[in-house]
Design a protein around this motif. Structure first.
Motif, short mmCIF file in Angstrom:
data_model
loop_
_atom_site.label_atom_id
_atom_site.label_comp_id
_atom_site.label_asym_id
_atom_site.label_seq_id
_atom_site.Cartn_x
_atom_site.Cartn_y
_atom_site.Cartn_z
N ALA A 179 6.86 4.41 -5.49
CA ALA A 179 5.97 3.69 -4.58
C ALA A 179 4.60 3.46 -5.22
O ALA A 179 4.01 2.38 -5.10
CB ALA A 179 5.82 4.47 -3.27
N ILE A 180 4.09 4.47 -5.92
CA ILE A 180 2.81 4.33 -6.61
C ILE A 180 2.87 3.23 -7.66
O ILE A 180 1.96 2.40 -7.78
CB ILE A 180 2.42 5.68 -7.26
CG1 ILE A 180 2.07 6.70 -6.17
CG2 ILE A 180 1.25 5.51 -8.23
CD1 ILE A 180 1.93 8.12 -6.68
N ASP A 181 3.95 3.19 -8.41
CA ASP A 181 4.10 2.18 -9.46
C ASP A 181 4.24 0.77 -8.88
O ASP A 181 3.83 -0.21 -9.51
CB ASP A 181 5.32 2.50 -10.33
CG ASP A 181 5.11 3.72 -11.20
OD1 ASP A 181 3.96 4.11 -11.41
OD2 ASP A 181 6.12 4.29 -11.66
N ASN A 182 4.82 0.67 -7.69
CA ASN A 182 5.13 -0.63 -7.11
C ASN A 182 4.03 -1.19 -6.23
O ASN A 182 3.87 -2.41 -6.12
CB ASN A 182 6.44 -0.53 -6.31
CG ASN A 182 6.84 -1.82 -5.64
OD1 ASN A 182 6.55 -2.04 -4.47
ND2 ASN A 182 7.49 -2.70 -6.39
N ALA A 183 3.25 -0.30 -5.59
CA ALA A 183 2.28 -0.76 -4.59
C ALA A 183 1.07 -1.44 -5.22
O ALA A 183 0.64 -1.09 -6.32
CB ALA A 183 1.82 0.43 -3.74
N VAL A 193 0.85 -1.20 0.00
CA VAL A 193 0.00 0.00 0.00
C VAL A 193 0.88 1.25 0.00
O VAL A 193 1.90 1.30 0.70
CB VAL A 193 -0.92 0.03 1.23
CG1 VAL A 193 -1.80 1.28 1.22
CG2 VAL A 193 -1.80 -1.22 1.29
N ALA A 194 0.49 2.25 -0.77
CA ALA A 194 1.12 3.57 -0.73
C ALA A 194 0.08 4.58 -0.26
O ALA A 194 -1.01 4.67 -0.83
CB ALA A 194 1.65 3.97 -2.10
N LEU A 195 0.41 5.31 0.80
CA LEU A 195 -0.44 6.38 1.31
C LEU A 195 0.13 7.70 0.82
O LEU A 195 1.24 8.09 1.20
CB LEU A 195 -0.49 6.37 2.84
CG LEU A 195 -0.99 5.08 3.51
CD1 LEU A 195 -1.04 5.26 5.03
CD2 LEU A 195 -2.37 4.68 2.99
N ILE A 196 -0.63 8.39 -0.03
CA ILE A 196 -0.13 9.61 -0.65
C ILE A 196 -1.06 10.78 -0.37
O ILE A 196 -2.18 10.60 0.11
CB ILE A 196 0.09 9.43 -2.16
CG1 ILE A 196 -1.24 9.24 -2.89
CG2 ILE A 196 1.02 8.24 -2.43
CD1 ILE A 196 -1.11 9.22 -4.41
N HIS A 197 -0.58 11.98 -0.71
CA HIS A 197 -1.28 13.22 -0.36
C HIS A 197 -1.21 14.13 -1.58
O HIS A 197 -0.12 14.52 -2.01
CB HIS A 197 -0.56 13.85 0.83
CG HIS A 197 -1.34 14.91 1.54
ND1 HIS A 197 -0.90 15.45 2.74
CD2 HIS A 197 -2.50 15.53 1.25
CE1 HIS A 197 -1.77 16.36 3.14
NE2 HIS A 197 -2.75 16.43 2.25
N VAL A 198 -2.34 14.46 -2.16
CA VAL A 198 -2.35 15.14 -3.46
C VAL A 198 -3.26 16.36 -3.47
O VAL A 198 -4.12 16.54 -2.60
CB VAL A 198 -2.78 14.17 -4.59
CG1 VAL A 198 -1.85 12.98 -4.67
CG2 VAL A 198 -4.23 13.71 -4.39
N SER A 199 -3.06 17.17 -4.52
CA SER A 199 -3.95 18.31 -4.76
C SER A 199 -5.25 17.83 -5.37
O SER A 199 -5.37 16.68 -5.83
CB SER A 199 -3.27 19.30 -5.71
OG SER A 199 -3.14 18.71 -7.00
N VAL A 200 -6.21 18.70 -5.42
CA VAL A 200 -7.49 18.40 -6.09
C VAL A 200 -7.22 18.17 -7.58
O VAL A 200 -6.45 18.91 -8.19
CB VAL A 200 -8.48 19.56 -5.88
CG1 VAL A 200 -9.76 19.33 -6.67
CG2 VAL A 200 -8.78 19.74 -4.40
#
Length: 429
Positions: free
Chosen positions: A137-141, A111-118
């Motif tokens: 991490a996004i590509d791998n999770a 799992v990747a926990l990320i934080h993004v703009s709208v």
């Protein structure tokens, strides 16, 4: 375009024995972190992988050690206690190579926990104030959970992802953690003056955040045509950019742009970088790539240390055997600056600790880690001056570093070093 769920629902994909990556620095997604930690009673042996994070890290509570174990690639204050408590580990790695651990499946992520703009009208979100290893991490999770925050700046560069890359969205509206700039002390201002005098016009800078970098930056107002290629920056660069001191006009890489992989500071900083094409965010395997860094002429890398021995060995990640921070990007930029045409690799530190212990030492403490070797450093700077070590013999280095140590410690350092290597008999080194 996307369907949001509650944080509690999203984190249900985290199971016992999962490995979770948390986006770094000021982008650590607090809503997701709290929801994950709240499930501690039903989880066992969840490995949390992270760099330094701002904000709370409730999963690092030693009382939750059966549920969570923290694997830090760079250790911040909020998880430093885990190493002694037994619910944390440290994985030494250059920041330039961290994305490769995920890309090469050396560390598999669930799992990747990320934080993004709208998302914009095309469905693209920005990773905002921190990219580092998050793209890898996004590509791998297996699962990607995104906290969409109306207060996350939309930054330019490579940290752009489409909503189709995310499995679960959780909406939020919360301010980012603020990193307050402390006022430099008299000692730090003197160090800043020495370092600023080493910086020529048309140089490209790498520096972190803290009192010494702030002291350096405050003394660059009369410089011209500086560039910025760094792994992180804070508020100190804003006025230099606005006053055209930092413009990037003479960089070879990403000319006309300020390049970084993460940033943290005040709301002014977050507002400044929002939709600002001058600031370009890239993954750390790009910003910290030695082969890229060295292409900038007059590349100046300014880093700090816990202690430096009189031969030039730099300990920057531990106090003796006790890990304090991490390898980070120091060696990436020290090496890149060393290989740059006209580049300068600088270690800047006060001569003594707050309790008066010398940071220029005859030998590193037993168990101390060497982050930067004696062959990589060009300059060491304290409030007592500049030691140029490049091309110098060991004997010449010892003299140069003793000369910039605190006067109260110089005789002891010199005497102790030669006793260590020769039983008190001076040798030609």
């Amino acid at each position: 375009m996307y369907k949001s769920v509650t944080a509690e629902e999203a984190v249900k994909v985290i199971k016992s024995n999962s490995r979770v990556y948390i986006q770094a620095a000021a982008a650590a997604p607090q809503t997701l972190i709290k929801a994950m930690t709240a499930r501690y009673e039903e989880l066992e042996n969840v490995e949390i992988c992270q760099l330094h994070t701002e904000g709370e890290a409730p999963y690092a509570d030693p009382e939750l050690s059966k549920s969570f174990h923290v694997n830090s690639f760079f250790i911040g204050k909020n998880v430093r206690h885990t190493l002694k408590a037994g619910n944390g580990s440290y994985t030494p790695v250059f920041l330039s190579e961290l994305p490769l651990l995920f890309k090469r499946n050396i560390i598999d992520l669930d799992v990747a926990l990320i934080h993004v703009s709208v998302p914009d009208r095309h469905g693209y979100c920005s990773l905002g104030v921190s990219v580092e290893a998050t793209l890898a991490a996004i590509d791998n999770a297996t699962y990607v959970i995104a906290q969409i925050n109306t207060q996350m700046p939309r930054t330019h560069g490579a940290g752009i992802i489409h909503v189709s890359e995310v499995d679960y969205f959780v909406e939020s509206d919360e301010p980012l953690p603020i990193h307050h700039m402390s006022e430099p002390s008299e000692i730090e201002n003197r160090i800043g003056s020495y370092v600023a005098n080493l910086i020529e016009d048309r140089s490209t800078l790498q520096m972190g955040i803290g009192s010494i970098p702030n002291a350096v930056l405050s003394r660059l107002t009369d410089h011209k045509d500086l560039g910025l290629h760094t792994e992180m920056f804070s508020d100190g660069v804003i006025d230099l950019i606005l006053n055209d001191v930092i413009n990037g006009n003479y960089k070879e890489i990403n000319r006309g742009r300020a390049l970084t992989t993460f940033l943290m500071g005040s709301k002014r900083l977050y507002d400044y970088v929002d939709d600002n094409p001058f600031v370009e965010m890239r993954a750390s395997n790009y910003t910290n790539d030695v082969s890229i860094i060295k292409q900038n002429p007059k590349m100046v890398a300014i880093n700090s240390a816990i202690e430096v021995d009189v031969t030039g060995q730099v300990c920057a990640d531990s106090i003796g055997p006790n890990i304090y921070s991490g390898v980070g990007g120091q060696m990436d930029f020290i090496r890149g600056a060393s290989l740059s045409e006209g580049g300068k690799a600088i270690i800047a530190l006060p001569s003594v600790t707050k309790s008066g212990i010398s940071r220029i030492v005859p030998s590193l403490k037993p168990g101390a880690g060497v982050v930067t070797t004696r062959s990589h450093v060009h300059y060491v700077v304290t409030e007592y001056g500049v030691a140029n070590l490049y091309g110098k013999t060991i004997k010449e280095r010892v003299k140069a570093l003793v000369d910039i140590a605190h006067p109260d410690h110089r005789e002891y350092i010199d005497k102790t070093y030669f006793e260590l290597i020769s039983g008190g008999k001076r040798l030609a080194l």
